[in-house]
Motif scaffolding. Structure first.
Motif, short mmCIF file in Angstrom:
data_model
loop_
_atom_site.label_atom_id
_atom_site.label_comp_id
_atom_site.label_asym_id
_atom_site.label_seq_id
_atom_site.Cartn_x
_atom_site.Cartn_y
_atom_site.Cartn_z
N ARG A 319 0.87 -1.18 0.00
CA ARG A 319 0.00 0.00 0.00
C ARG A 319 0.90 1.22 0.00
O ARG A 319 1.55 1.52 1.01
CB ARG A 319 -0.93 0.01 1.21
N MET A 320 0.95 1.91 -1.13
CA MET A 320 1.94 2.96 -1.28
C MET A 320 1.41 4.16 -2.01
O MET A 320 0.53 4.05 -2.87
CB MET A 320 3.17 2.43 -2.05
N SER A 321 1.96 5.31 -1.67
CA SER A 321 1.88 6.52 -2.48
C SER A 321 3.30 7.05 -2.56
O SER A 321 4.04 7.02 -1.57
CB SER A 321 0.95 7.56 -1.85
N VAL A 322 3.69 7.52 -3.73
CA VAL A 322 5.10 7.90 -3.94
C VAL A 322 5.18 9.33 -4.45
O VAL A 322 4.21 9.86 -5.00
CB VAL A 322 5.78 6.93 -4.95
N PRO A 323 6.36 9.97 -4.27
CA PRO A 323 6.52 11.34 -4.77
C PRO A 323 6.50 11.39 -6.29
O PRO A 323 6.75 10.39 -6.97
CB PRO A 323 7.90 11.75 -4.22
N GLY A 324 6.21 12.58 -6.82
CA GLY A 324 6.23 12.77 -8.26
C GLY A 324 7.66 12.95 -8.77
O GLY A 324 8.62 13.07 -7.99
N GLU A 325 7.80 12.97 -10.09
CA GLU A 325 9.13 13.07 -10.69
C GLU A 325 9.78 14.41 -10.42
O GLU A 325 11.01 14.53 -10.50
CB GLU A 325 9.04 12.85 -12.20
N GLU A 326 8.99 15.45 -10.11
CA GLU A 326 9.58 16.75 -9.78
C GLU A 326 10.19 16.75 -8.39
O GLU A 326 10.96 17.64 -8.04
CB GLU A 326 8.52 17.86 -9.87
N GLN A 327 9.89 15.73 -7.58
CA GLN A 327 10.42 15.64 -6.22
C GLN A 327 11.53 14.59 -6.10
O GLN A 327 12.47 14.78 -5.32
CB GLN A 327 9.28 15.30 -5.25
N ILE A 328 11.41 13.50 -6.82
CA ILE A 328 12.46 12.47 -6.82
C ILE A 328 12.49 11.84 -8.21
O ILE A 328 11.44 11.53 -8.77
CB ILE A 328 12.19 11.40 -5.73
N ARG A 329 13.68 11.68 -8.74
CA ARG A 329 13.81 11.13 -10.08
C ARG A 329 13.29 9.69 -10.11
O ARG A 329 13.44 8.95 -9.14
CB ARG A 329 15.27 11.15 -10.53
N ALA A 330 12.68 9.32 -11.25
CA ALA A 330 12.13 7.98 -11.40
C ALA A 330 13.21 6.91 -11.20
O ALA A 330 12.95 5.86 -10.61
CB ALA A 330 11.47 7.83 -12.77
N ALA A 331 14.44 7.19 -11.69
CA ALA A 331 15.53 6.20 -11.56
C ALA A 331 15.87 5.97 -10.09
O ALA A 331 16.09 4.83 -9.66
CB ALA A 331 16.76 6.68 -12.32
N ASP A 332 15.91 7.04 -9.28
CA ASP A 332 16.22 6.88 -7.85
C ASP A 332 15.07 6.20 -7.11
O ASP A 332 15.30 5.36 -6.24
CB ASP A 332 16.50 8.26 -7.24
N LEU A 333 13.82 6.57 -7.43
CA LEU A 333 12.67 5.94 -6.80
C LEU A 333 12.65 4.44 -7.07
O LEU A 333 12.47 3.63 -6.15
CB LEU A 333 11.38 6.60 -7.31
N CYS A 334 12.85 4.06 -8.33
CA CYS A 334 12.83 2.64 -8.69
C CYS A 334 14.02 1.90 -8.10
O CYS A 334 13.92 0.72 -7.76
CB CYS A 334 12.80 2.49 -10.20
N CYS A 335 15.16 2.58 -7.96
CA CYS A 335 16.32 1.96 -7.30
C CYS A 335 16.00 1.59 -5.86
O CYS A 335 16.30 0.48 -5.40
CB CYS A 335 17.51 2.92 -7.35
#
Length: 439
Positions: A319-335
């Protein structure tokens, strides 16, 4: 009295400005650990400078380079965030930059002094050369600060060591040429000035290459980030295509499924109809996005891993909500998400191989006004050794018997540090990973 007060005040003012601009660069590049990091940087710089003057700890050019670089590195390690290789790279870069710029000016001043019969540069000329060299360094730092959004990311150690080698080679070559130039006592008529111009041009070219090394580092980093995003997008499109194909097939077969169920119920075969519905539900679930975070990248990454865990019999809940790309890069989030979930699944698989139940995984995240919190907990078959906030991996280096630390958690920690976040690892009857990132 004013005859010595004004020069002293001028010297300390320049020193204060110099430290402030270096602090500004390092703070934007790494992020300061403490509120008054500038004060500690200034006091530390004065301390090791006075120690060198009092005890003559570094007399030669090489000794001076080693001494100042080591002292600067110690201060940077204590006062700023970031990995060690990155700090070593920029410490060496910041020391060599003004030295190369000085070497581009000094030969011309030295040649002018020799031609005028003085034999050596005056203190005023040396002060001018030093001031001009510092201006060149500030200009280079300002250029790099405009690219800070990329250079704050951690680059590969291979690139850093490769470019450090180039920077040190340029510095050593220019210093050697300058020592040879100033060591010549007698010059033939008409050769001094052309030689000085050549030496200055070589040093100026070295200064340009010095800046180009960091720009090249940014380009390599940009290429790597683009490759990561391309791979993530490819995976997302592939998963989306598979889900779409399954949906089309199921819609096409829905009429036949209905006819089959109706016939089973008409024949009084309720048990067979229930079994058929169960099988149909499993097939429908396979084509549905079971995890929805609000990020297409995170969804494309987590859904296949979620299905894999379910097939292994793991009781998994996300159960998750994640920051947008303007807050954290997609590559770092997926890492962060990929390594965290992979480690949890691997821990459950170790229990399965040991004959224990499949285990469970709980993954939760929540957005707050100023930060994002992620928590992932999972069952473990046996306690995990944690040393200094790091996990000792069960794997060993193939050429030694020395244990290594989990690469997945190291990747997560590096991504968290890039955003000046906090990461905590706990291991007892269960394993938990907690992350808080300012957004």
């Amino acid at each position: 009295m004013s005859a010595w007060i004004w020069p002293l005040a001028w010297t300390y003012s320049l020193g204060l400005l110099d430290i402030f601009l270096e602090y500004r660069f390092l703070k934007n590049m790494f992020g300061a650990k403490y509120r008054f990091a500038f004060v500690w940087l200034y006091l530390g710089s004065i301390l090791y400078g006075h120690l060198n003057q009092t005890f003559v700890l570094a007399g030669t050019t090489l000794e001076n380079f080693i001494y100042l670089s080591l002292c600067g590195l110690v201060l940077n390690m204590l006062l700023f965030h970031g990995n060690t290789v990155k700090k070593i790279f920029f410490t060496i870069w910041m020391y060599c930059a003004p030295e190369l710029a000085f070497c581009a000016i000094f030969p011309l001043l030295h040649a002018a002094a020799v031609i005028n019969g003085a034999g050596y540069c005056s203190d005023a000329a040396l002060d001018f050369a030093g001031f001009a060299a510092r201006l060149a360094q500030y200009l280079m730092m300002e250029i790099l600060l405009r690219r800070i959004h990329l250079l704050r990311r951690d680059f590969s150690e291979r690139d850093a060591f490769y470019l450090m080698y180039i920077i040190l080679f340029i510095y050593a070559a220019v210093i050697m040429i300058l020592d040879i130039f100033t060591g010549i006592g007698e010059w033939k008529e008409g050769t001094l000035l052309p030689t000085a111009v050549c030496c200055s041009l070589i040093a100026a070219a070295g200064t340009g290459l010095h800046l180009f090394c960091v720009i090249m580092l940014e380009r390599r980093l940009l290429e790597r980030l683009a490759q990561q995003q391309y791979e993530m997008l490819s995976r997302h499109l592939e998963n989306s295509g598979e889900q779409y194909d399954q949906m089309i097939k199921m819609r096409h077969d829905m009429k036949n499924h209905g006819l089959c169920l109706a016939q089973l119920l008409e024949d009084g075969k309720a048990e067979e109809a229930l079994h058929y519905l169960t099988e149909l539900d499993i097939r429908m679930e396979g084509g549905e996005a079971l995890v929805r975070t609000g990020s297409v990248y995170a969804d494309a990454l987590l859904n296949p891993k979620y299905r894999q865990a379910r097939k292994l019999g793991i009781d998994i809940s996300i159960r998750m909500s994640v920051p947008g790309e303007e807050q954290i890069r997609a590559a770092d989030l997926c890492c962060i998400l990929a390594n965290a979930l992979d480690n949890a699944v691997e821990a459950c698989q170790r229990g399965i191989r040991a004959g224990a139940p499949a285990g469970w995984i709980r993954m939760r995240s929540q957005m707050h006004p100023n930060y994002w919190v992620l928590e992932i907990r999972n069952s473990i078959h046996e306690p995990v050794p944690v040393e200094h906030g790091k996990i000792r991996s069960s794997k060993r280096l193939h050429f030694t018997r020395r244990p290594v630390y989990g690469v997945g958690l190291q990747n997560i920690r590096e991504a968290v540090e890039r955003y000046e976040g906090v990461m905590e690892v706990e291991s007892g009857t269960e394993f938990s990973l907690n992350i808080m990132l300012p957004v």
